[in-house]
Design a protein around this motif. Structure first.
Motif, short mmCIF file in Angstrom:
data_model
loop_
_atom_site.label_atom_id
_atom_site.label_comp_id
_atom_site.label_asym_id
_atom_site.label_seq_id
_atom_site.Cartn_x
_atom_site.Cartn_y
_atom_site.Cartn_z
N THR A 100 0.82 -1.20 0.00
CA THR A 100 0.00 0.00 0.00
C THR A 100 0.86 1.25 0.00
O THR A 100 0.52 2.25 -0.65
N HIS A 101 1.97 1.20 0.73
CA HIS A 101 2.85 2.37 0.77
C HIS A 101 3.33 2.76 -0.62
O HIS A 101 3.26 3.92 -1.02
N ILE A 171 0.38 -6.06 -4.93
CA ILE A 171 -0.70 -5.19 -4.48
C ILE A 171 -1.32 -5.80 -3.23
O ILE A 171 -1.17 -7.00 -2.98
N PRO A 172 -2.05 -5.00 -2.42
CA PRO A 172 -2.66 -5.55 -1.21
C PRO A 172 -3.69 -6.62 -1.53
O PRO A 172 -4.42 -6.53 -2.52
N GLU A 173 -3.76 -7.64 -0.68
CA GLU A 173 -4.75 -8.69 -0.82
C GLU A 173 -5.95 -8.39 0.08
O GLU A 173 -5.90 -7.52 0.95
N ARG A 174 -7.04 -9.13 -0.14
CA ARG A 174 -8.23 -8.96 0.69
C ARG A 174 -7.96 -9.57 2.07
O ARG A 174 -7.76 -10.77 2.21
N ARG A 199 1.37 7.75 10.60
CA ARG A 199 2.59 7.27 9.95
C ARG A 199 2.52 5.79 9.63
O ARG A 199 2.85 5.37 8.53
N THR A 200 2.06 4.98 10.61
CA THR A 200 2.04 3.53 10.40
C THR A 200 0.74 3.02 9.84
O THR A 200 0.69 1.95 9.25
N GLY A 201 -0.38 3.77 10.05
CA GLY A 201 -1.68 3.31 9.61
C GLY A 201 -2.29 2.24 10.49
O GLY A 201 -3.32 1.66 10.14
N LEU A 202 -1.71 1.96 11.67
CA LEU A 202 -2.22 0.93 12.56
C LEU A 202 -3.36 1.47 13.40
O LEU A 202 -3.34 2.63 13.82
N SER A 203 -4.35 0.63 13.68
CA SER A 203 -5.48 1.00 14.53
C SER A 203 -5.23 0.51 15.94
O SER A 203 -4.83 -0.64 16.15
N PRO A 279 7.03 1.07 6.41
CA PRO A 279 6.80 0.09 5.34
C PRO A 279 8.03 -0.19 4.49
O PRO A 279 8.23 -1.32 4.06
N THR A 280 8.87 0.81 4.26
CA THR A 280 10.05 0.60 3.42
C THR A 280 11.09 -0.28 4.08
O THR A 280 11.98 -0.81 3.40
#
Length: 445
Positions: A100-101, A171-174, A199-203, A279-280
């Protein structure tokens, strides 16, 4: 655009049913070969169409999860409002974070990655159509052309990720059950129980959610533990009396937990090193000539194999052993490059200061250190395992297929043809054997 918005709204309202339909049609496509004339072409066309449609569904579901908007409440884009806050508690996997990044930060990467996936979905169908319309020679021209396109796309991804190995799928999977989206409200309000890191996108749970009373006595316990409690594991009483009895309390339920249950629950909430990495950092870039050569050989190997097959034929030994040699060479060079890049070598002085064995440290230093090729994340580990499993595909190629695998499968089909249930499996195997003989992309990687 209006049609797309309507379809997105329909998908949002019937996500679980659409997933079930996709699975049923994919199963049907698997059983079709051998049932009637051109059944394999029909099955592959159905499979390719479902894969492409599923790719579109995945993009919609991903944007719904990341943006938190419902198609019915958006008007600025086809079914989505990217400015809406997240409402679904979802922590993406390392693979989803990595892909995703690059997909979000580089439109070129997103285009090349999706093009590579689409080529993979339609390559076998293209080969079948070319075989029927132009014969074997025309089909091999199409195969070589497709493999050339895949090489170009993978080289582009290698460059766009700053020399990081190509991850499959790119690409991202479901990763979210679409049925969960049906329970979301149509409004775009954010959930007060979740916070998403920029930054991380974590919930993560908010303080308000931690102070809120639990919905059920065991709502804070993991699923397997909660199921065990519901079954009345602490005593011989039934599950109903365990929870319906007025004498039972939250303290009683907590006391029934073992130390392992508590540790498992706490460990599930513990951040791993990959969770805090950017992510990198989940995939290391190629930093040596060995690594670059290994990645180049791995990318070019399918193209060289297709060229050799077109010139010498599927029965020849040269294409098989050429492909196997290139794959082994790429694997060896990659392991060497990862070992050299695994970190600083052991220092005997540091070993002595930290309580290690100085003599062992001197021997290690004299021998050049003890680097390892351990993956730095689950993304790398999964990719190296996938490339390692690719060697099993050689059982469906060349002399291995003709001399060992094919006779074994034919014997299995004959042995099970008169069995009630096993005969179905044997029939499927028998119907797919000619397809492996005829089409390159049935056993290609």
């Amino acid at each position: 655009m209006s049609l797309l918005r309507s379809y997105d709204a329909f998908l949002f309202a019937n996500a679980s049913q659409i997933t079930a339909v996709e699975s049923s049609l994919r199963s049907l496509a698997f059983f079709l070969p051998g049932r009637f004339k051109d059944a394999e072409l029909t099955a592959e066309a159905l499979s390719a169409s479902l894969n492409i449609l599923g790719l579109y569904h995945d993009s919609i579901l991903y944007r719904l999860v990341s943006s938190g908007s419902s198609p019915a409440s958006s008007s600025s884009s086809p079914g989505l409002d990217s400015s809406s806050p997240a409402r679904l508690a979802y922590t993406p996997s390392p693979h989803a974070r990595y892909t995703t990044h690059f997909a979000d930060s580089s439109p070129a990467y997103n285009l090349c990655a999706r093009a590579l996936v689409l080529v993979g979905y339609t390559e076998l169908l293209a080969e079948m159509l070319a075989r029927r319309r132009g014969g074997r020679k025309r089909a091999w021209d199409v195969v070589v052309g497709i493999e050339g396109v895949k090489v170009a796309l993978r080289l582009a991804l290698l460059r766009l990720t700053k020399m990081r190995p190509t991850i499959q799928p790119p690409i991202p999977e479901r990763e979210v059950d679409p049925a969960l989206l049906e329970d979301l409200p149509a409004s775009g309000t954010a959930s007060p129980t979740q916070w998403r890191g920029a930054r991380t996108g974590l919930s993560r749970p908010t303080l308000a959610s931690l102070k809120a009373p639990p919905a059920t006595p065991a709502s804070g316990i993991a699923g397997p533990t909660r199921a065990r409690l519901a079954a009345g594991s602490r005593s011989g009483r039934s599950a109903a009396s365990e929870f319906d009895s007025d004498s039972d309390s939250d303290d009683t339920l907590v006391e029934s937990l073992t130390e392992k249950d508590v540790n498992d629950y706490l460990l599930s909430k513990t951040l791993k090193p990959a969770d805090v990495r950017s992510p990198t950092e989940l995939v290391r870039p190629v930093s040596s000539r060995e690594g670059l050569l290994a990645e180049g050989i791995w990318i070019a190997r399918p193209f060289a194999y297709a060229l050799a097959l077109r010139k010498y034929g599927r029965k020849a030994l040269l294409p098989f052993f050429l492909s196997l040699l290139l794959e082994l060479l790429a694997r060896t060079l990659r392991q060497r490059s990862l070992a050299l890049a695994s970190g600083p070598r052991t220092n005997p002085l540091l070993l002595a200061l930290s309580g290690g064995n100085p003599l062992l440290g001197l021997v290690t230093a004299f021998l050049g250190g003890a680097p390892t090729n351990q993956a730095v994340s689950d993304v790398e580990a999964a990719e190296w395992k996938r490339r390692g499993r690719a060697f099993w595909w050689y059982l469906l190629r060349g002399p291995a297929w003709d001399g060992w695998t094919k006779p074994k499968l034919e014997g299995l089909a004959r042995a099970t043809e008169n069995r009630t249930l096993l005969g179905i499996v044997g029939g499927i195997v028998r119907d797919h054997i000619p397809l492996v003989d005829e089409y390159h992309f049935y056993s290609a990687t």
